[in-house]
Scaffold this motif. Structure first.
Motif, PDB file in Angstrom:
ATOM      1  N   TYR A   1      51.232 -21.220  53.174  1.00  0.00           N
ATOM      2  CA  TYR A   1      50.346 -20.627  54.211  1.00  0.00           C
ATOM      3  C   TYR A   1      50.745 -20.893  55.636  1.00  0.00           C
ATOM      4  O   TYR A   1      50.596 -20.007  56.540  1.00  0.00           O
ATOM      5  N   ASN A   2      51.079 -22.178  55.848  1.00  0.00           N
ATOM      6  CA  ASN A   2      51.499 -22.417  57.606  1.00  0.00           C
ATOM      7  C   ASN A   2      52.739 -21.434  57.896  1.00  0.00           C
ATOM      8  O   ASN A   2      53.021 -21.342  59.132  1.00  0.00           O
ATOM      9  N   ASP A   3      53.585 -21.367  56.827  1.00  0.00           N
ATOM     10  CA  ASP A   3      54.676 -20.601  57.134  1.00  0.00           C
ATOM     11  C   ASP A   3      54.550 -19.099  57.039  1.00  0.00           C
ATOM     12  O   ASP A   3      55.624 -18.335  57.322  1.00  0.00           O
ATOM     13  N   ALA A   4      53.529 -18.505  56.620  1.00  0.00           N
ATOM     14  CA  ALA A   4      53.436 -17.151  56.274  1.00  0.00           C
ATOM     15  C   ALA A   4      52.993 -16.377  57.371  1.00  0.00           C
ATOM     16  O   ALA A   4      52.435 -16.704  58.240  1.00  0.00           O
ATOM     17  N   SER A   5      53.483 -15.065  57.484  1.00  0.00           N
ATOM     18  CA  SER A   5      53.026 -14.298  58.296  1.00  0.00           C
ATOM     19  C   SER A   5      51.651 -13.729  58.133  1.00  0.00           C
ATOM     20  O   SER A   5      51.130 -13.763  57.195  1.00  0.00           O
ATOM     21  N   ASP A   6      51.025 -12.756  58.847  1.00  0.00           N
ATOM     22  CA  ASP A   6      49.876 -12.236  58.781  1.00  0.00           C
ATOM     23  C   ASP A   6      49.976 -11.200  57.466  1.00  0.00           C
ATOM     24  O   ASP A   6      48.918 -11.199  56.838  1.00  0.00           O
ATOM     25  N   GLU A   7      50.935 -10.561  57.450  1.00  0.00           N
ATOM     26  CA  GLU A   7      51.018  -9.850  56.198  1.00  0.00           C
ATOM     27  C   GLU A   7      50.956 -10.477  54.894  1.00  0.00           C
ATOM     28  O   GLU A   7      50.659 -10.062  53.865  1.00  0.00           O
ATOM     29  N   GLU A   8      51.926 -11.598  54.887  1.00  0.00           N
ATOM     30  CA  GLU A   8      52.048 -12.469  53.627  1.00  0.00           C
ATOM     31  C   GLU A   8      50.664 -13.111  53.366  1.00  0.00           C
ATOM     32  O   GLU A   8      50.309 -13.504  52.370  1.00  0.00           O
ATOM     33  N   ARG A   9      49.917 -13.534  54.459  1.00  0.00           N
ATOM     34  CA  ARG A   9      48.631 -14.305  54.295  1.00  0.00           C
ATOM     35  C   ARG A   9      47.719 -13.358  53.718  1.00  0.00           C
ATOM     36  O   ARG A   9      46.792 -13.512  53.065  1.00  0.00           O
ATOM     37  N   ALA A  10      47.578 -11.847  53.783  1.00  0.00           N
ATOM     38  CA  ALA A  10      47.012 -10.915  53.172  1.00  0.00           C
ATOM     39  C   ALA A  10      47.089 -10.910  51.650  1.00  0.00           C
ATOM     40  O   ALA A  10      46.488 -10.354  50.876  1.00  0.00           O
ATOM     41  N   ILE A  11      48.346 -11.603  51.193  1.00  0.00           N
ATOM     42  CA  ILE A  11      48.545 -11.440  49.675  1.00  0.00           C
ATOM     43  C   ILE A  11      47.441 -12.363  48.956  1.00  0.00           C
ATOM     44  O   ILE A  11      47.018 -13.462  49.533  1.00  0.00           O
ATOM     45  N   THR A  12      47.045 -11.866  48.028  1.00  0.00           N
ATOM     46  CA  THR A  12      46.126 -12.558  47.082  1.00  0.00           C
ATOM     47  C   THR A  12      46.627 -13.193  45.882  1.00  0.00           C
ATOM     48  O   THR A  12      45.829 -14.106  45.204  1.00  0.00           O
ATOM     49  N   LEU A  13      47.805 -12.905  45.526  1.00  0.00           N
ATOM     50  CA  LEU A  13      48.301 -13.618  44.492  1.00  0.00           C
ATOM     51  C   LEU A  13      49.092 -14.844  44.813  1.00  0.00           C
ATOM     52  O   LEU A  13      49.866 -15.110  45.752  1.00  0.00           O
ATOM     53  N   CYS A  14      48.160 -16.096  44.195  1.00  0.00           N
ATOM     54  CA  CYS A  14      48.518 -17.410  44.785  1.00  0.00           C
ATOM     55  C   CYS A  14      49.267 -18.284  43.789  1.00  0.00           C
ATOM     56  O   CYS A  14      49.244 -17.963  42.681  1.00  0.00           O
ATOM     57  N   ASN A  15      49.788 -19.513  44.311  1.00  0.00           N
ATOM     58  CA  ASN A  15      50.443 -20.145  43.315  1.00  0.00           C
ATOM     59  C   ASN A  15      49.831 -21.155  42.883  1.00  0.00           C
ATOM     60  O   ASN A  15      49.215 -21.951  43.396  1.00  0.00           O
ATOM     61  N   SER A  16      49.930 -21.557  41.599  1.00  0.00           N
ATOM     62  CA  SER A  16      49.314 -22.580  40.879  1.00  0.00           C
ATOM     63  C   SER A  16      50.059 -23.991  40.704  1.00  0.00           C
ATOM     64  O   SER A  16      49.609 -24.895  40.644  1.00  0.00           O
ATOM     65  N   GLY A  17      51.548 -23.750  40.979  1.00  0.00           N
ATOM     66  CA  GLY A  17      52.236 -25.006  40.908  1.00  0.00           C
ATOM     67  C   GLY A  17      52.723 -25.034  39.513  1.00  0.00           C
ATOM     68  O   GLY A  17      53.834 -25.925  39.225  1.00  0.00           O
ATOM     69  N   VAL A  18      52.191 -24.611  38.425  1.00  0.00           N
ATOM     70  CA  VAL A  18      52.715 -24.684  37.053  1.00  0.00           C
ATOM     71  C   VAL A  18      53.956 -24.060  37.025  1.00  0.00           C
ATOM     72  O   VAL A  18      54.316 -22.743  37.483  1.00  0.00           O
ATOM     73  N   VAL A  19      54.944 -24.499  36.257  1.00  0.00           N
ATOM     74  CA  VAL A  19      56.468 -23.922  36.467  1.00  0.00           C
ATOM     75  C   VAL A  19      56.933 -24.099  34.891  1.00  0.00           C
ATOM     76  O   VAL A  19      56.737 -25.078  34.325  1.00  0.00           O
TER      77      VAL A  19
END
Length: 450
Positions: free
Chosen positions: A156-174
């Protein structure tokens, strides 16, 4: 293809404000990490590695208790999720298969979701990340997609406004090939504000190596992480809602569902009836047609078809009730087998015992099973009748069709068909009560005079 689980359970959990490691706080009667372990175990993994840190000794003991084949490794320094996974490198050296990274504080991942990740691996993805559509993305990392392919994960801290508008988020599971996973971790950098090695950065490393990363999605509820007591309580409510819905789906009657509490592994058969304010601890099986009456507590027990328990009964570990057995109000059963049609209806403790078919246990009966050092067993035969207020001093046997008189203390075996009487002879002293009370009242009056 072989599969390994890597469960991250090293976090301190400062927001829990507890001396207990976060992953040992219980949800549905089991440690938090056990839920991730249960979901992953549905894949029949060949290896399980748990990464411990805070409270490692206690976490290791709990893990071994659940599965003695779990390998516990230690993360001494907390240098990020990538560093945590890397602690499993030596344990999985030479392992040929996929590795799935799970989190000990994320208990609701389902086996179906993990199977979907494995399917994506089989479909050609080198790295699979689990994502979710967030109702409120907040400060989650965002998954930046290019069609089916995952381009990168941006915090989030590194995201642009356009990227922050994305709702597909990371769970951390790999999920990834085990060798590939550790190769990618070797390429991580800690050049960030926190000075940590982030597991999520393996997507960028993978793309630099020409590997393909994809995302699989699941409902947001599966990704709920627990970091505080409040979140733990919310997770418990979520688990109870899931278990109640499963019970209804399985044909169970819950008279007042919001008052019934399940453990993570409670099993209840079709047409069983559960009355209000019943609590199930771990390892309980209730067969079809049984009835558990109000305000009962059950743990580590088995209740067969047609049996009745309660109200206000307690079944402890090792309690086994056969078909049509009855355990009534204010009765406690522990490590005892109650045979078909036997009745323990009132105010009794039956521990370390066998009660035969159609036996009747009178009110106030106690099996005196503990001598202060050892436990001893009591055997009560089929169709025996145990009179009210009987004390059975184990080890002792009451035979088939035998009987004890009310108030008997049984200190030796009673043969089949016999009656045991072990109480003091009663005497009646005419007028003694009146004389005694006159004497006591006079003594009381004299004291007041002083």
């Amino acid at each position: 293809m072989a599969t390994a689980l890597i469960i991250l359970a090293a976090g301190q959990g400062k927001r829990m404000n507890s001396d207990l490691p976060k992953v040992l706080h219980e949800l549905g009667g089991a440690p938090l990490f056990a839920h991730a372990l249960s979901a992953g175990s549905a894949l029949a993994p060949d290896r399980i590695v748990l990464v411990a840190g805070n409270g490692a000794e206690a976490v290791s003991a709990a893990a071994t208790k659940l599965d003695d084949e779990i390998e516990v490794v230690l993360q001494e320094d907390r240098l990020g999720t990538g560093h945590a996974v890397d602690q499993a490198r030596a344990a999985l050296a030479g392992f040929d298969g996929d590795a799935i990274v799970l989190y000990g504080d994320t208990p609701f991942i389902t086996p179906e979701t993990l199977e979907a990740m494995i399917a994506a691996r089989r479909g050609g993805a080198d790295v699979v990340i689990l994502g979710f559509e967030a109702a409120d993305p907040k400060r989650y990392g965002r998954l930046v997609m290019d069609g089916q392919e995952l381009r990168r994960i941006v915090e989030y801290n590194d995201a642009s406004d356009e990227e922050r508008a994305i709702t597909l988020c990371n769970s951390g599971v790999v999920a990834a090939d085990c060798g590939t996973l550790f190769d990618l971790i070797s390429g991580l950098s800690n050049e960030n504000a926190a000075g940590e090695y982030y597991l999520t950065d393996i997507v960028e490393v993978a793309r630099e190596k020409g590997l393909r990363a994809e995302a699989v999605t699941c409902p947001e509820a599966e990704t709920l992480g627990i970091n505080s007591r409040e979140e733990l309580a919310a997770a418990e409510a979520q688990l109870q809602a899931i278990k109640r819905a499963e019970a209804f789906e399985n044909g169970v009657t819950l008279v007042a569902p919001d008052t019934v509490f399940f453990a993570h592994d409670t099993f209840i058969g079709r047409d069983a009836v559960i009355e209000p304010n019943v609590v199930f601890g771990p390892d309980v099986t209730i067969e079809s047609g049984a009835r558990i009456k109000a305000f009962s507590h059950l743990e580590g027990c088995h209740v067969s078809a047609g049996a009745v328990v309660g109200p206000f009964a307690r079944l402890r570990p090792g309690a086994e009730l056969a078909e049509k057995a009855k355990v009534g109000n204010f009765v406690e059963i522990k490590n005892a087998q109650i045979a078909e049609g036997a009745k323990v209806n009132h105010l009794s403790y039956i521990g370390d015992a066998t009660v035969g078919e159609a036996a009747n246990i009178g009110a106030g009966t106690i099996t005196c099973n503990y001598d202060g050092v050892f436990k001893h067993r009591t055997e009560i035969g089929p169709r025996a009748f145990i009179g009210s207020d009987t004390m059975l001093v184990a080890p002792v046997r009451v035979g088939a069709d035998a009987m004890t008189a009310t108030g008997t203390v049984v200190t030796r075996d009673i043969e089949d068909g016999a009656m045991g009487v072990g109480r003091a002879r009663m005497e009646v002293k005419p007028g003694f009560a009146v004389k005694l009370f006159e004497k006591l009242r006079a003594r009381k009056a004299a004291k007041k005079g002083h």
